[in-house]
Design an enzyme around this catalytic site. Structure first.
Site, PDB file in Angstrom:
ATOM      1  N   ARG A 241      -9.099  17.268   4.842  1.00 59.27           N
ATOM      2  CA  ARG A 241      -9.848  17.283   3.723  1.00 59.27           C
ATOM      3  C   ARG A 241     -11.414  17.757   3.854  1.00 59.27           C
ATOM      4  NH1 ARG A 241      -9.390  11.366   1.232  1.00 59.27           N
ATOM      5  NH2 ARG A 241      -7.984  11.111   2.893  1.00 59.27           N
TER       6      ARG A 241
ATOM      7  N   ASN B  12     -12.901   3.401  17.271  1.00 61.38           N
ATOM      8  CA  ASN B  12     -12.363   3.597  18.978  1.00 61.38           C
ATOM      9  C   ASN B  12     -13.053   4.823  19.499  1.00 61.38           C
ATOM     10  OD1 ASN B  12     -10.141   1.834  18.796  1.00 61.38           O
ATOM     11  ND2 ASN B  12      -9.237   2.963  16.965  1.00 61.38           N
TER      12      ASN B  12
ATOM     13  N   GLU C 223      -8.251  -3.884   5.622  1.00 62.27           N
ATOM     14  CA  GLU C 223      -8.167  -3.637   3.906  1.00 62.27           C
ATOM     15  C   GLU C 223      -7.223  -4.595   3.628  1.00 62.27           C
ATOM     16  OE1 GLU C 223      -7.485   0.258   5.017  1.00 62.27           O
ATOM     17  OE2 GLU C 223      -9.141   0.890   3.419  1.00 62.27           O
TER      18      GLU C 223
ATOM     19  N   HIS D 116     -12.602   4.006  -0.666  1.00 60.09           N
ATOM     20  CA  HIS D 116     -12.505   3.024   0.456  1.00 60.09           C
ATOM     21  C   HIS D 116     -13.106   1.770   0.285  1.00 60.09           C
ATOM     22  CE1 HIS D 116     -12.322   6.953   3.328  1.00 60.09           C
ATOM     23  NE2 HIS D 116     -11.208   6.065   3.252  1.00 60.09           N
TER      24      HIS D 116
ATOM     25  N   GLY E  94     -11.748   7.466   9.478  1.00 64.68           N
ATOM     26  CA  GLY E  94     -10.556   7.343   9.883  1.00 64.68           C
ATOM     27  C   GLY E  94      -9.908   8.894   9.577  1.00 64.68           C
ATOM     28  N   ASN E  95      -8.752   9.148   9.006  1.00 64.36           N
ATOM     29  CA  ASN E  95      -8.102  10.156   8.529  1.00 64.36           C
ATOM     30  C   ASN E  95      -9.103  10.601   7.232  1.00 64.36           C
ATOM     31  OD1 ASN E  95      -6.215  11.977   9.599  1.00 64.36           O
ATOM     32  ND2 ASN E  95      -4.859  10.246   9.803  1.00 64.36           N
TER      33      ASN E  95
ATOM     34  N   ARG F 280      -2.568  -2.202  -3.476  1.00 63.29           N
ATOM     35  CA  ARG F 280      -3.683  -1.208  -3.305  1.00 63.29           C
ATOM     36  C   ARG F 280      -3.522  -0.170  -4.247  1.00 63.29           C
ATOM     37  NH1 ARG F 280      -5.869   1.919   2.055  1.00 63.29           N
ATOM     38  NH2 ARG F 280      -7.853   2.413   1.026  1.00 63.29           N
TER      39      ARG F 280
ATOM     40  N   ASN G   4       0.845  -1.233  -0.029  1.00 65.62           N
ATOM     41  CA  ASN G   4      -0.090  -0.137  -0.078  1.00 65.62           C
ATOM     42  C   ASN G   4       0.946   1.281  -0.108  1.00 65.62           C
ATOM     43  OD1 ASN G   4      -1.839   1.964   0.706  1.00 65.62           O
ATOM     44  ND2 ASN G   4      -2.731   0.889   2.259  1.00 65.62           N
TER      45      ASN G   4
ATOM     46  N   GLY H 278     -10.394   4.155  11.923  1.00 59.40           N
ATOM     47  CA  GLY H 278      -9.842   4.461  13.365  1.00 59.40           C
ATOM     48  C   GLY H 278     -10.651   5.132  14.270  1.00 59.40           C
TER      49      GLY H 278
HETATM   50  P1  AMP Z   1      -7.156   5.682  10.393  1.00 60.96           P
HETATM   51  O1  AMP Z   1      -7.095   6.658   9.238  1.00 60.96           O
HETATM   52  O2  AMP Z   1      -8.073   4.712  10.212  1.00 60.96           O
HETATM   53  O3  AMP Z   1      -5.902   5.052  11.009  1.00 60.96           O
HETATM   54  O4  AMP Z   1      -7.781   6.753  11.598  1.00 60.96           O
HETATM   55  C1  AMP Z   1      -7.115   7.783  12.099  1.00 60.96           C
HETATM   56  C2  AMP Z   1      -8.043   8.209  13.408  1.00 60.96           C
HETATM   57  O5  AMP Z   1      -8.666   7.579  14.410  1.00 60.96           O
HETATM   58  C3  AMP Z   1      -7.367   9.581  14.018  1.00 60.96           C
HETATM   59  O6  AMP Z   1      -8.090  10.721  13.735  1.00 60.96           O
HETATM   60  C4  AMP Z   1      -7.213   8.963  15.200  1.00 60.96           C
HETATM   61  O7  AMP Z   1      -7.311  10.115  16.257  1.00 60.96           O
HETATM   62  C5  AMP Z   1      -8.513   8.294  15.335  1.00 60.96           C
HETATM   63  N1  AMP Z   1      -8.229   7.551  16.681  1.00 60.96           N
HETATM   64  C6  AMP Z   1      -7.487   6.194  16.957  1.00 60.96           C
HETATM   65  N2  AMP Z   1      -7.923   5.839  18.010  1.00 60.96           N
HETATM   66  C7  AMP Z   1      -8.765   6.624  18.518  1.00 60.96           C
HETATM   67  C8  AMP Z   1      -9.243   6.488  20.024  1.00 60.96           C
HETATM   68  N3  AMP Z   1      -9.072   5.824  20.948  1.00 60.96           N
HETATM   69  N4  AMP Z   1     -10.248   7.682  19.929  1.00 60.96           N
HETATM   70  C9  AMP Z   1     -10.617   8.475  19.209  1.00 60.96           C
HETATM   71  N5  AMP Z   1     -10.051   8.533  17.973  1.00 60.96           N
HETATM   72  C10 AMP Z   1      -9.097   7.591  17.616  1.00 60.96           C
END
Ligand code: AMP
Length: 389
Positions: free
Chosen positions: A239, A330, A376, A179, A208-209, A91, A9, A326
């Protein structure tokens, strides 16, 4: 030597790799990442349990994508000397109009994918640089491209089109959606563990991000909040999400910004970061007592609710909501702020289950609410293993 598959990736400044067994349901052996390619690049490798196997500083400006891959492979060989690579799964963000499934890469396919670079200039060239590096490193291995767009290729016309002159649609200016590897994984998990929901109408929120929502009916995508690019829909870490195109014209014509400056603003300085002025990272925003952090989270969760409502309209009903990514996996706060004001739609959250991070978090209303960690890399590994026949 035993047969394995490698997943790759390649992003603009990062390269993630995974080593899996070449079984129909591949088992992960190791995952690794090179961060800050082009800058102070550093490699880490972890085993299947997440324990660190090794780290290596690749030096300031010391690695391009090929160098990053070489370093990662050297560390993999050191720890898994018996692993022969029979297939590499990549990817690739954009598969264009043609690809609704993974495809074996040869010179002709690679050339066609390179023609899509103007459609995804921030991602596609890096994805293809990873492909070229892997073909050089493993000339005998089967190379397979897995597309973020493929899962969305059969949207109804009304979810595939913009209200622009028709010739633009015919030239490929369409709503592709992204996605897709994550949604493909979630569809598989719904089929396996929640068949009743899989047969119904589910809004899957990958938060996520990058963030988007997919409307899934009987396990197939019917709509995505992302459009021609991965800029549309929900606000994200940096974004902008949905935007009146008149704002872009205003920035160029009245504020004198160049196209490159607007691009930088919309991709890198907007979303949670732009609104809060603090961070693109949800954990940082949740920990902040600055009111701008609360406002940024409020806008994020409001837009998610709005788009889930839009998906319910597109699907003519709503049987389930899945949170992944993420943030989705979480953040109990984000899930709560999304679900609490949606009781009108039949959503009832089990507050304790949500705070505890349970897999099922609804309180038995009309709408099932699930938290499913996405994977993924596993979707890519399955496709690479399947290509071995
Ligand atoms: P990803 O791009 O899927 O890796 O997600 C990243 C995002 O997930 C970031 O904004 C992180 O702050 C958020 N994140 C990861 N763990 C937590 C958590 N325990 N509580 C709140 N946000 C989280």
């Amino acid at each position: 030597m035993t047969d394995h598959v490698l997943t790759l990736n390649a992003g603009s400044s990062s390269l993630k790799i995974g080593l899996f067994t070449a079984a129909a349901e591949p088992e992960v052996r190791a995952t690794g990442a090179v961060e800050r390619i082009g800058g102070a690049a550093a490699l880490t490798l972890e085993d299947a349990a997440g324990a660190t196997l090794g780290t290596r500083d690749l030096g300031e400006g010391g690695a391009d994508h090929a160098g990053a891959l070489d370093a990662a492979l050297a560390m993999l060989r050191e720890h898994f000397p018996e692993a022969g690579i029979a297939a590499v799964g990549h990817r690739v963000v954009h598969g264009g109009q043609d690809h609704d499934a993974p495809v074996r890469l040869d010179d002709a396919v690679l050339a066609r994918l390179a023609e899509l670079e103007p459609f995804a200039p921030l991602h596609q060239p890096h994805n293809l640089a990873g492909v070229r590096a892997a073909r050089a490193a493993f000339p005998e291995a089967v190379q397979v491209a897995c597309f973020d767009t493929a899962f969305h290729r059969h949207h109804p016309f009304v979810n595939d089109v913009f209200g622009l002159p028709r010739e633009l649609y015919d030239r490929g200016v369409r709503r592709y959606g992204f996605h897709g590897l994550s949604y493909d994984y979630i569809a598989g998990e719904l089929a396996r563990a929640h068949p009743a929901l899989h047969a119904g109408r589910v809004a899957v929120a990958h938060l996520g991000n990058g963030a988007s929502i997919c409307g899934m009916v009987q396990g197939r995508s019917v709509a995505s909040t992302m459009g021609f690019t991965a800029l549309d829909g929900l606000p994200m870490g940096t974004r902008v999400g949905q935007l009146d195109p008149g704002v872009v014209l205003h920035l160029i014509e009245q504020e004198g910004m160049s196209a490159a400056e607007v691009t930088g603003m919309l991709y890198k300085r907007s979303g949670l970061l732009g609104l809060s002025g603090i961070s693109n990272d949800m954990r940082t925003l949740e920990a902040s007592d600055d009111p701008r952090a609360d406002e940024a989270i409020a806008y994020f969760t409001f837009r998610i609710r709005r788009e889930i409502g839009a998906m319910a309209a597109a699907m003519e009903g709503l049987d389930g909501i899945v949170f992944t990514g993420g943030i989705g996996e979480n953040s109990a706060r984000v899930r709560r702020e999304v679900c609490a004001p949606m009781s009108w739609l039949g959503v009832a959250l089990d507050a304790a289950a949500n705070e505890a991070g349970a897999a099922r978090i609804d309180a038995g209303g009309d709408v099932g609410v699930l938290v499913i960690p996405t994977d993924e890399e596993r979707v890519i590994a399955r496709a690479a293993a399947a290509a071995l026949g």
